[in-house]
Design a protein around this motif. Structure first.
Motif, PDB file in Angstrom:
ATOM      1  N   VAL A   1       4.733  -1.667  -5.957  1.00 39.93           N
ATOM      2  CA  VAL A   1       4.687  -0.743  -4.823  1.00 39.93           C
ATOM      3  C   VAL A   1       5.813  -1.043  -3.844  1.00 39.93           C
ATOM      4  CG1 VAL A   1       3.285   0.145  -2.927  1.00 39.93           C
ATOM      5  CG2 VAL A   1       2.183  -0.522  -5.077  1.00 39.93           C
ATOM      6  N   MET A   2       6.001  -2.318  -3.529  1.00 41.66           N
ATOM      7  CA  MET A   2       6.997  -2.686  -2.515  1.00 41.66           C
ATOM      8  C   MET A   2       8.421  -2.418  -2.982  1.00 41.66           C
ATOM      9  SD  MET A   2       5.259  -6.078  -0.739  1.00 41.66           S
ATOM     10  CE  MET A   2       5.197  -7.053  -2.245  1.00 41.66           C
ATOM     11  N   GLU A   3       8.677  -2.531  -4.280  1.00 40.75           N
ATOM     12  CA  GLU A   3      10.014  -2.187  -4.784  1.00 40.75           C
ATOM     13  C   GLU A   3      10.348  -0.735  -4.465  1.00 40.75           C
ATOM     14  OE1 GLU A   3      12.110  -4.247  -5.715  1.00 40.75           O
ATOM     15  OE2 GLU A   3      11.417  -5.691  -7.198  1.00 40.75           O
ATOM     16  N   ARG A   4       9.350   0.112  -4.494  1.00 41.65           N
ATOM     17  CA  ARG A   4       9.542   1.532  -4.203  1.00 41.65           C
ATOM     18  C   ARG A   4       9.538   1.809  -2.703  1.00 41.65           C
ATOM     19  NH1 ARG A   4       6.806   1.105  -9.241  1.00 41.65           N
ATOM     20  NH2 ARG A   4       7.577   2.644 -10.757  1.00 41.65           N
ATOM     21  N   TYR A   5       8.756   1.031  -1.978  1.00 41.94           N
ATOM     22  CA  TYR A   5       8.565   1.265  -0.543  1.00 41.94           C
ATOM     23  C   TYR A   5       9.847   1.027   0.243  1.00 41.94           C
ATOM     24  CZ  TYR A   5       6.188   1.106   4.004  1.00 41.94           C
ATOM     25  OH  TYR A   5       5.777   1.354   5.295  1.00 41.94           O
TER      26      TYR A   5
END
Length: 389
Positions: free
Chosen positions: A199-203
Motif C-alpha cells: 500500500v505504501m509503495e503506491r501511497y
C-alpha cells in the motif's frame, strides 16, 4: 490523476470451507495439472488432504512438486518447467503463500518459452503466453493471488528479481481465513508488513488529484493495523483474519494504483536483503521502509504529514508540519517493533560487510524509485542508517 487501465480478472472465492471447491474450479481449465506447494504446513493442517480429495472427486489428474521455500528459487522453477513439458501439464495449482504462487507463475511462463525463464526476470525477454494458474491461499501477505507480479531468487549470485505482466494473474484464488489460524505470530507479522508495504509503495506518489485512492490506501492500512493486534491476541478470530486476508489482495491487485505512479524503491532495496540473507520479505520491509521514509520525507513533507494524521491519528496541530511527518514515520517503526519485527539489520542478525554489494546490485541497471530517484550512494546511505539503528 493520470490516465489508467485497470484489469483484475482473478475470480475470488472467499470464505469458510471454500478449499473444498478447488476441484470444480480447476477442471474448468485443465485435466492434468501440476500441484505446487511448499515444505509441510499444508500437511500438518490437513489442507493437503482436502485439496487432493477435491481434485480426485472432480476427476482431475495431478503431478506434485513440493519444496518451495521462502524467497523461491530459480532451480525449482526450472525443475517444474521440465516436469510440465514432459507430462503435458495444462494447468498449475499453487497451494500456499506468495512464494508458492510466485514459483507457479514462473513455471507457467517458462513452459511455452524456448529460452531460459530467467530472461523474463532480467528484462531480456517478455512472456507472450503462459499456462493458467490457480491458487489456494494459505498466507495473506504477498498479494500474489491476484497480482501480475512474480519474484524469484537466482542462486547464481543470489539475485532476487521480479516479473510484472498481466498474463500471470491467477484465474482464481480460493481464500479461507480459517486456514490462517495456525500461522505463528511472526508469520502473521511478516505478512502484515508485506501488505502495508504494498500500500505504501503506491501511497507515496508525485501525482496530484488522487485523494480517492489516497483514502482507499489509508483505509486499507488502518484496517490492517487494527486487526493485527486482534489476531495476535486471538489467532482464531475469523473476522479479523478475514479482513487482513482480503486487504492483502486489494493491496496488490492494482486497484490502489489507479491514476497514480508508485515508488517501489523500498521493495528493490529489500530484495537485496532477502536475496542474500534469506530473511522473510516482510521482515526486510520492516527494516527498510521507515529508513527510506526518513531519507526522502522532505521531498513532500505535506504527504508524509497526511500519512501521519490520517493513518496514525497524529494530531494535525502536532508542533509543526515536519514534526508531524516525522511522528508518523516513528509510529510506523514502533508498530513494526511492537508486533515483533526487526527494524535494524543488527536485529535481523545481518552484518555490515555486504552493504556496498547490495547497493551495487540494487542500482546496477540505474536509479531506482519514482517518488524520489535513488542512486547507489542513496541506497548505501539508507542501508547504513539501519545497520545499527
Amino acid at each position: 490523476m493520470k490516465n489508467f487501465e485497470f484489469l483484475s480478472p482473478t475470480k475470488i472465492i472467499f470464505g469458510r470451507n471454500t478449499e473444498e471447491r478447488v476441484g470444480e474450479e480447476v477442471k474448468r481449465y485443465g485435466k492434468k495439472i501440476l500441484l505446487h506447494y511448499g515444505k509441510g504446513s499444508i500437511f500438518r493442517t490437513g489442507l493437503y488432504d482436502k485439496v487432493i480429495k477435491s481434485l480426485k472427486d472432480s476427476g482431475v489428474e495431478f503431478i506434485e512438486l513440493g519444496g518451495v521455500q521462502p524467497n523461491p528459487r530459480l532451480s525449482l522453477v526450472r525443475e517444474g518447467i521440465e516436469i510440465c513439458r514432459k507430462n503435458r501439464i495444462d494447468f498449475i495449482l499453487a497451494v500456499g503463500g506468495g512464494s508458492v504462487i510466485d514459483s507457479a507463475k514462473a513455471i507457467a511462463v517458462g513452459v511455452p518459452y524456448e529460452g531460459d525463464v530467467w530472461d523474463f526476470y532480467t528484462g531480456k525477454a517478455e512472456p507472450k503466453t503462459a499456462l493458467p494458474v490457480g491458487v489456494v491461499l494459505t498466507i495473506p501477505a504477498a498479494g500474489s493471488e491476484a497480482s501480475k507480479s512474480s519474484v524469484i531468487t537466482n542462486e547464481d549470485g543470489w539475485y532476487k528479481r521480479s516479473l510484472n505482466v498481466d498474463i500471470i494473474r491467477p484465474r482464481f484464488a480460493i481464500m479461507n481465513p480459517e486456514i490462517t489460524f495456525t500461522l505463528s505470530p511472526y508469520q502473521t507479522a511478516c505478512g502484515v508488513a508485506d501488505i502495508m508495504a504494498h500500500v505504501m509503495e503506491r501511497y507515496f506518489t508525485n501525482d496530484r488529484g488522487v485523494d480517492f485512492t489516497d483514502r482507499l490506501c489509508e483505509a486499507t492500512l488502518k484496517t490492517v493495523i487494527e486487526n493485527t493486534f486482534i489476531v495476535l491476541k486471538n489467532p482464531t478470530d475469523y473476522d479479523a483474519r478475514a479482513q487482513i486476508m482480503w486487504a492483502s489482495t486489494v493491496a496488490h491487485n492494482d486497484l490502489l494504483s489507479t491514476g497514480r505512479t508508485g515508488d517501489w524503491a523500498s521493495h528493490m532495496i529489500e530484495h537485496e536483503l532477502s536475496g542474500i540473507y534469506d530473511i522473510p520479505h516482510g521482515a526486510g520491509l520492516a527494516i527498510v521502509f521507515p529508513a527510506w521514509m526518513k531519507y526522502v520525507y522532505r521531498h513532500n513533507i505535506e504527504r508524509f504529514a497526511q500519512f501521519a494524521v490520517r493513518v496514525w491519528n497524529v494530531d494535525p496541530n502536532f508542533e509543526s508540519l515536519e514534526m508531524t511527518a516525522l511522528e508518523g514515520i516513528e509510529r510506523l517503526r514502533r508498530f513494526f517493533k511492537d508486533i515483533g519485527l526487526p527494524t535494524t539489520l543488527r536485529e535481523a542478525n545481518i552484518g555490515e560487510d555486504r552493504l556496498e554489494e547490495m547497493a551495487n546490485k540494487c542500482t546496477e541497471r540505474g536509479e531506482i524509485g519514482n517518488f524520489v530517484k535513488l542512486n547507489r550512494e542513496d541506497v548505501l546511505n539508507i542501508l547504513r542508517s539501519v545497520a545499527k539503528g
